[in-house]
Scaffold this motif. Sequence first.
Motif, short mmCIF file in Angstrom:
data_model
loop_
_atom_site.label_atom_id
_atom_site.label_comp_id
_atom_site.label_asym_id
_atom_site.label_seq_id
_atom_site.Cartn_x
_atom_site.Cartn_y
_atom_site.Cartn_z
N ALA A 214 3.68 7.36 -7.59
CA ALA A 214 4.02 5.99 -8.05
C ALA A 214 2.75 5.28 -8.52
O ALA A 214 2.74 4.60 -9.55
CB ALA A 214 4.68 5.21 -6.91
N ARG A 215 1.65 5.49 -7.78
CA ARG A 215 0.40 4.84 -8.14
C ARG A 215 -0.12 5.38 -9.49
O ARG A 215 -0.56 4.63 -10.34
CB ARG A 215 -0.62 5.10 -7.03
CG ARG A 215 -1.71 4.09 -6.98
CD ARG A 215 -2.58 4.25 -5.76
NE ARG A 215 -2.00 3.70 -4.55
CZ ARG A 215 -2.04 4.29 -3.36
NH1 ARG A 215 -2.60 5.47 -3.22
NH2 ARG A 215 -1.53 3.70 -2.30
N THR A 216 -0.02 6.70 -9.66
CA THR A 216 -0.48 7.29 -10.92
C THR A 216 0.34 6.76 -12.09
O THR A 216 -0.20 6.41 -13.15
CB THR A 216 -0.39 8.84 -10.87
OG1 THR A 216 -1.05 9.28 -9.69
CG2 THR A 216 -1.00 9.49 -12.08
N LEU A 217 1.67 6.70 -11.91
CA LEU A 217 2.53 6.18 -13.00
C LEU A 217 2.17 4.73 -13.31
O LEU A 217 2.01 4.35 -14.48
CB LEU A 217 4.01 6.30 -12.60
CG LEU A 217 5.01 5.74 -13.62
CD1 LEU A 217 4.96 6.51 -14.93
CD2 LEU A 217 6.45 5.77 -13.06
N ALA A 218 2.01 3.93 -12.25
CA ALA A 218 1.69 2.50 -12.46
C ALA A 218 0.37 2.35 -13.21
O ALA A 218 0.27 1.60 -14.19
CB ALA A 218 1.63 1.80 -11.11
N LEU A 219 -0.65 3.10 -12.77
CA LEU A 219 -1.96 2.98 -13.42
C LEU A 219 -1.92 3.47 -14.86
O LEU A 219 -2.52 2.86 -15.75
CB LEU A 219 -2.98 3.83 -12.65
CG LEU A 219 -3.65 3.14 -11.48
CD1 LEU A 219 -4.54 4.11 -10.71
CD2 LEU A 219 -4.49 1.95 -11.99
N THR A 220 -1.20 4.56 -15.10
CA THR A 220 -1.12 5.10 -16.46
C THR A 220 -0.49 4.06 -17.39
O THR A 220 -0.99 3.80 -18.50
CB THR A 220 -0.26 6.40 -16.47
OG1 THR A 220 -0.81 7.29 -15.51
CG2 THR A 220 -0.26 7.06 -17.84
#
Length: 433
Positions: A214-220
Motif C-alpha cells: 500500500a505504501r509503495t502504491l501510494a508513493l508511486t
Amino acid sequence: MKVSELIVKKKTGGILTKEEIDFLISGYSHDTIPDYQISALLMAICYQGMDEHETSYLTEAMIKSGETINLKAIKGVKVDKHSTGGVGDKTSLVLGPLVASCGVKVAKMSGRGLGHTGGTLDKLEAIPGLSIEKGQADFIAQVQDISLAIIGQTGNLVPADKKLYALRDVTGTVDSIPLISASIMSKKIATGADAILLDVKCGNGAFMKTIEDARTLALTMCKIGKKLNRDTRAIITNMRQPLGLAIGNILEVVEAVETLKGHGPQDLLDLCLDAGAIMLIQAGVIKNKDDGIKMLKEKIASGAAYQKFREMVAHQGGDVSYIDHPEKFKKAKYIIDIKSAQTGYVEEIIAVTLGEVAMKLGAGREKKEDNIDPSAGIVLKEKVGAKVYKGDVIATIHTDKANYQEYIEELKTAFRLKMEQYLSLCREVLLHG
Ligand code: URA
C-alpha cells in the motif's frame, strides 16, 4: 522501433525511454500494435517493474491517448479524491459535500467499473431521479454554482486505459504497482483537478493486501502527481473489514446521509474527517489538520454538510424527499437476520467475501451488462473487536432473491471469531464475584 525488441528490453530488466513508451501506447491505441504483443509487454512489466520515470512517461502517454477536461473556468483550487476501492466504501458521498460545505470546489468524475458492490455512481443513482450524466459545460456550471458535482466520465478520457485495463483483466496483469498507478493517475489528471487526495485501501478487501505494498502504491502515485504538477497526497486506510456497517447501494446512501447528519458509524466519520482535513489544506483553506477537523465537525453539527448534499442531489435531478425521509426508499422483499453459530470475539471480517455475497444478493454486477438491485445488500451488526454470543445477530441481509439461503453459509465464513474462552471466563468470574 521494433515492438519485439522493446518487449525483450523490458523482459531483461531494461529501462524504456519516453519515446519508446509513447510509441508503444500510441501504437496500441491506434490498433497498429496487437493485443498479443502488449500482453507480453504487460507481463514483462509485472515481473520487472518500472522506475519512477517510466511510470510517469506511461501515465503521460495514456493521458495523451484521449481528451482532457479543462476546469480553469472554475475559480480556486479544484480538489479531487480517489479511493483504490473497498467494500462498503461510500466515502465520496460524505466527503464531497463535507469539503464543499467549507467553500472548496469539488469537481468529481467517477468511472463505473466492475465491482462486488456498486461504485459511487450506482450509489448516487439509487436516489430516484438523480442523473450522473452531464455535459462538461453543465458540470462546470454546477461546480461554479454550488461548489460540488459528482458525475460519470464524459468525453473520451484516457481510452488507452480502457483498452489496457480490459487486456490486463484477461491476462493476469492487473496486480502491478506501476500499471495500477499509471491507470489511476492518468484518469485523475485527465479530469482536470489541481489537487488529488488518494485513499489507498489496505487489507483483505483491497487490491493491496500488505502495508508495504500500500505504501509503495501510494508513493508511486504521489511521485507521478508531483512530476505532472499536481498537489498529490495519500492516506492508507483499513480494509481489514468493510467501511461502516452498510454494503449495497440504497443502504450506503442512507448511511452516508446519517454520517453527514452526525449519526454515522465512527470509522466512516473518522476517515472522512482525516481525508477532509487534508483536502482543506490542499485547497489552502486551513494550515493544519486539527483546524480542518474542527471546521468539518462544525459543518456537520450546523447541518451545512447535509444541506450541501441536498443541493447536489437537487441540481442533478434527484428527489430530495428520499434523503430527507430515507424510509421512502424501496425495501428489499426479504430482510433476514444472520446469527452467529458460536461465541467469541470478532477478530477479522473478510470484506471481499461480504462483497461477493452482496453482489450475489443483487447489490453489484458480475458482468458489465448486469442490472443492480439498489435495495440489496448487507448491514453488519458487529465489527472487529466485538464480543458475540452464539445466536447473536451479526448481520442482516437485504434481497429480492428467494434463493438467499444459498448465500448464508458463505456470509458466515466472513466472520473470523477468536474463542478467548479463558479470558471471557475470567471476566465472567469477576463480574459474578
Ligand atoms: N483502479 C484503476 O483505475 N486501475 C487499476 O489498474 C486498478 C484499480
